[in-house]
Each structure stands twice: as C-alpha cells, then as structure tokens.
Design an enzyme around this catalytic site. Sequence first.
Site, mmCIF file in Angstrom:
data_model
loop_
_atom_site.group_PDB
_atom_site.id
_atom_site.type_symbol
_atom_site.label_atom_id
_atom_site.label_comp_id
_atom_site.label_asym_id
_atom_site.label_seq_id
_atom_site.Cartn_x
_atom_site.Cartn_y
_atom_site.Cartn_z
ATOM 1 N N GLU A 45 21.101 98.433 -5.770
ATOM 2 C CA GLU A 45 21.421 98.549 -7.294
ATOM 3 C C GLU A 45 21.385 96.996 -7.926
ATOM 4 O OE1 GLU A 45 24.523 100.570 -10.508
ATOM 5 O OE2 GLU A 45 24.331 101.232 -8.131
ATOM 6 N N ASP A 87 20.073 94.306 -6.888
ATOM 7 C CA ASP A 87 18.846 93.654 -6.970
ATOM 8 C C ASP A 87 18.021 94.150 -8.156
ATOM 9 O OD1 ASP A 87 19.545 92.234 -4.574
ATOM 10 O OD2 ASP A 87 18.750 93.358 -3.348
ATOM 11 N N SER A 126 39.133 57.318 -4.351
ATOM 12 C CA SER A 126 39.260 57.841 -2.968
ATOM 13 C C SER A 126 40.715 57.990 -2.471
ATOM 14 C CB SER A 126 38.572 56.562 -2.050
ATOM 15 O OG SER A 126 37.054 56.536 -2.336
ATOM 16 N N LYS A 162 41.351 69.660 3.737
ATOM 17 C CA LYS A 162 40.097 68.535 3.540
ATOM 18 C C LYS A 162 39.054 69.071 3.841
ATOM 19 C CE LYS A 162 39.478 63.767 3.703
ATOM 20 N NZ LYS A 162 38.144 63.568 3.762
ATOM 21 N N GLU A 208 34.582 70.751 -3.701
ATOM 22 C CA GLU A 208 33.798 70.391 -2.511
ATOM 23 C C GLU A 208 32.565 71.344 -2.400
ATOM 24 O OE1 GLU A 208 33.888 67.054 0.527
ATOM 25 O OE2 GLU A 208 35.145 67.674 -1.325
ATOM 26 N N LYS A 211 49.409 66.017 -1.922
ATOM 27 C CA LYS A 211 49.336 65.665 -3.304
ATOM 28 C C LYS A 211 50.848 65.720 -3.741
ATOM 29 C CE LYS A 211 44.591 66.548 -4.157
ATOM 30 N NZ LYS A 211 43.732 67.532 -5.140
ATOM 31 N N LYS A 240 44.073 62.674 8.643
ATOM 32 C CA LYS A 240 42.893 62.894 9.343
ATOM 33 C C LYS A 240 43.073 63.375 10.437
ATOM 34 C CE LYS A 240 39.391 61.860 6.608
ATOM 35 N NZ LYS A 240 38.446 60.823 7.019
ATOM 36 N N CYS A 290 6.345 56.531 29.896
ATOM 37 C CA CYS A 290 6.741 57.434 28.663
ATOM 38 C C CYS A 290 6.800 58.754 29.036
ATOM 39 C CB CYS A 290 5.639 57.157 27.435
ATOM 40 S SG CYS A 290 5.839 58.711 26.213
#
Length: 713
Positions: A37, A39, A84, A117, A176, A291, A315, A409
Amino acid sequence: MSDPTSPQERIKTLTQRLHHLNYQYYQNDVSEVPDQEFDHMLAELQALEKEFPEFVLPNSPTQRVGGTVTKQFPTALHRYPMLSLGNTYSEADLRDFDERVSRGLEGAEYTYVCEMKFDGVAMSLTYENGELTQGVTRGDGTRGDVVTNNVRTIKNLPLHLRPAPNQPTEFEVRGEIFMPITVFDELNAEREQNGEALLANPRNAASGTLKLQDSAMVAARRLRFFAYSFLSSGRTFPTHSASLEALKAWGLPVSDTWRLCHSINEVLDFVHHWEKKRFELPVATDGIVIKVDDLRQQEVLGFTSKSPRWAIAYKYPAEKARTRLNSIQYQVGRTGAVTPVAMLTPVPLAGTVVKRASVHNANQIAALDLRIGDMVFVEKGGEIIPKITGVDLTARPADSEPIKYPTECPACGTPLIRPEGEAHFRCPNDEGCPPQLKAKLEHYVSRKALNIDGLGTETVGRFFDLGLVRTPADIYDLTAATLTGLERLGEKSINNLLKGVEASKQVPFDRVLFGLGIRYVGETVAEKLAAHYRTIDAMAAASAGELAATPEVGGVIAESLAEWFSDANNRELIERLRAAGVQLALTGEPPRAQSDRLAGLTFVLSGVFEQHSREELQHLIQQHGGKITGSISKKLSYLVAGDKMGPAKREKATELKVPIISETDLLAMIPSDLEAEDDVAGADADTLSLTGDPTLTAPADSAAEPGKQGSLF
C-alpha cells in the site's frame, strides 16, 4: 475552498500521508500500512508529480529515491564552526577533565550528557519553516560541501518536521550520517564476489557514498542518520538534553543510547556499560562523547584554541584477538604491486568474525618474523581487514620456517622486481598480467576518469573475463552484435552501455590522461599536464627533463611519464583511442591572461578563505600572470593565509622572511575587469602597496557567539 479531488490537493494529501508513514516506520518502528500500500501511494504521487510538476512540494517523499546527478559539489561556509573534540583513552584523563570543569564552574553543580560516538560522517542540516533546505559536510570545520540532494535520500531523515510551538523558524541540526553494519557487510560481500577491493570500514563507505554524483546510487546504499545537537540564533532550550528531547519530538532520529549523568562516576559506569554492548548496535562506534548539559555553563567554560572545555571524547582501545596464521595470499594490483594478505583461523573480534588481516609488504613480514602456523595477535581499530601486531612466540611450532616471499608473480609467473627505495615487490608484466590489465580497465571507466555510463567496474571486469576487452581501446570496438546474448544484458542495457561509450568520447583530455592509469599521474597532476602541454602528442614528445619542469611535476613523475610514452604498446593505445574519437587534446584556445600584474610572482595558498575557494584564488592568480606552488622557499613571493592555516607553513614563512598576506591583500593586487583591459604590459607588480603587514596572522579559530544555542558538534 480547495477541491480535495484536484491534482494539487491530492499531491499535498499524499505527501503529508507518506511523511507521516515514514516517521512512524523509522522513528517508532510502527508499520501502519502494508509495504504494498505504501509503494502504491508513492507510485501514485510520482505519477502525479510527473504530470503536474508545478505542484511538486519542496520536500516531496519521492526525492528519497534519488535521481539527481551532480557534476560537482558547491561549498558553503558554516554559520557555526564545526569544531573538533579533544580525545582521551583513559579513565584518569576523564577524572582530570571533570576536575577542570569543576574548577571552571567554581563549585557550581553540573550534570553531563553521555552519548555514543558514532563512526560516520558529521553533517550540518538546515531547516527553515520545518523543511530541510541544506545539508553540508564538516569539511575543514569552516567550509564544507553542499550535498543536499544526497542527504534527501536518507530515509530516516525527515524532509518535513512535525510542528511544535517552540520550533524556531530557522535552525541547524548536527548529526552523524552512517552506513549500517549489515549494509556495509552486504556491500563488501558483493565487492569481494566481483573481485573488487574491499571498503576499509563503514565510516569510509558512508563518506564515499555522500560524494557520489548520482543521488540514485546514494539512495541504494541505505545510509542512516542520528541527530546529536541543535543550534539557533536564540536561546530555545536551557540544556543540551532538552534540545535532544525536542529534536526527537519534531521527528528527527535521536539515538536512545544517550544518558544524563550526575557525576563522573556515573559517566564511567556509562563508559563501562557500552564497552562490549556497543557491538550490538547497528552502527559502528568508537567511543563516548561527554558534554556539560547546561548551555549557560558551556558558555562559562568556553574554548581552548582547539576544542571546547565543556566536552571531551573517550575513545575505546582497539580490540585485539589471538588466532592462527594459516597461509599468505598474494594479490596483484593495477600498478603491479604484490600485496600479501594473511589468512587466519576465524576469530570473533569487535563484533565481527575476522578471517584475514593486512600484512602490507615483505618488510612487515620480516619485521614480525611471521611463520605459517604461528599464533598471531590481530588488532581491529575500525578497519574491516585488521592488522597483525605481533606473534605469540611461546606457541610457535619447533619446526616453523620463515616465510619466503614469492620471486614470481602469483598471477602470471613473471619474475618480480623490487625498485630501489620501494617496499613493494612488483610484477613488471603490465602488458600481460591479468589482474593488472583488469584493474587498468576498471580504472579507465571509473567515475573520476571516463565515467562510462552503463559500464561500471563490475561489468568491464566481466567483459575482460569473457575476453571481450583487454585494453581501454577495446571498449570502443564493442557493438550490439558483440554484446547480444550475454547474461544479464538486455537490449535496453546494451543500448545504454553503447550510448555511454559514445558519450565518453567527449570527456575532457585531462580526465582521459588520468584514466590511462600512468603511475603517479593522479587527478591533479593530469590536470596540470593537460593545461601545460595541451595535447598528448606534445607531452609524448617532451623529454623527462622537460616534463619535470612542468609546474608541480617532479622528477619521479616525469620519469614515469617518459617511460610510459616510450613503450610501443602505449603508443599504439594512443593511436587507437585517437581513431575512436577520444579527446587527446584540450579544445579551444588556451586561456588568455587578463593582465600581467602578478607576472614574476609565486604564491602559496594555505587555509580556508572567506570570499573565494582556494581553486578560485589559484585561477585568479594564474589569470593575472602569477604562479602557484605548493612549498615555501626563499624564492616564494607571498604566502596567502586563510583561516585554519597550518602552523608549520607560517613558521617556515616567518623564518625565511616570506611576506604573509590575507585574501583581501591578494585581491587588492589584482586589477578589476576594467583595469585589466587597460593594464599596461610589463607593469611591475612589485610596486603595488599591500594593505596587510608581512607578518599578518591568520584569523583565530572562531567559536559560537554568546547567546547562540546549542553544541558545536
């Protein structure tokens, strides 16, 4: 009174209904109607918009399927700089950060917001009257690329917000854009099946996707978005957490993983909670952002020269695992470089099962003293192919032997060579080694080269395997009769492909030169060479010494060019491309200088500029007789300093007493159009007076103005 049955009203009704259904599906996980429906309504809206384009609404849901092709991305200045964050990897550093916050707020009570993050692409979105009007990448923090058409294809990102009493007329949302891990895995599995190089990680995949010229291709990559901050010219909210709640209420996707923490101990609990659990999320993460919640307290704490004092990123350390090295496979690239890849016993690592790891070259194999059967330590710092960092010597088999790097090779059996000063062994059989030939074809048809519509890297690789093409010139011999009957190629696909091949004959010379895949000749070098020599014949006739004298073309590149043009097979390739009608010369007259006001002067441009892009300034300098160089020396006339200029260049210019000028100073040296017409040949640009001091300092990093609402991230 409007007619509810009119096309205009029906378009409006369908648009509102589809926006609502998208919100319910992507924000609340609620499917109010069956997919069929949905679509059907979308198809009806598309048909109506095609028939009545004058009634299409600015943020129609049909724009999510893409279809806009952009030849280049314009840039835009960020109204609020995208700065940053400072990074830390230890709990002790987090406690030190907390102590600094406490001292800065002089003992006042404060709380933190902790957020995941996400490992994606930072994006700035502008909404006006509830409608998405612009999407800009972080860029250098001051100026970014405008990728609005691509952003509109992201299905969980609302093009139209839910109205609310406290919603400003105009505001910015930072967030992000990421590629879900499942989508990334599917994409890499497809690339591996096609023999294409694997994408390094979801972050790089998302970044590359946003730079695609065709928004329909962006839509197919199924990117997603999480909002994490709000900015406006007034004070709409007292706290960051309040702004997150509002963004979610307005229909923007906000990850529900954030938490309000009342002490540094609660912050550390949050960090520990997500250390392993984060691998259950649908998006790659690499840490936690902390923060200060109160926005007035953020203003009190302010900024250092590089980052805010009220926020920090923790991190997580790279994940490691121990597993067995079973074998080494050797892959041959476009330039003949032979790269070893370690095949491992599958081991869980950072939420995925790792089966292979990068070894890079023979030097690393020797440095690690790798041996087949070793128990090795592998590390994954966001890369899809981890790297081996060490060997567990206590578990080494007594009869183990050092790995012997192949002398021939692995693809064609040609003896390998190792040019002096290089880490890689190379296969010199560039005319007969199948992986090299195939990779050269894929490079020739790639987006930044000839960009042949209907003939992507997968298709041209398949044609190579079938023996239909061996060199770029063979592409122009393809016919409908040749292609008819091939699997997955219908009549329409064949017609589109042949039209794309024909259209590629109009691709400018500099991109053709880049597409030839000459070693060390990237996009910029190809552009410089094409502009300098104008034709491939003039370039081929130049000696290595003459080539090296071309601006920004050094000795290594010149030798590579001279060697390439000396090869009979390459000269034959040029003649076949010429016969096919491919552009091997720049068309039109060479650009005529507007004046010689800057004749004899050389400039280095560094940083971000307010009035012009760096490319525009370079063009202006060249149009008035000046030259551009990339390095600072005593012979340099001026260093033009923009915002965010690197300190190393400033220090070297000061040491060598090279004048440092601003963009305004440069523009003052260039005559207006009227002056340029009357400019007397041979005028001495050195007699011009500069408004700037030779030791002019670049503009300081700018922070959000007092009273501006929200975080800068």
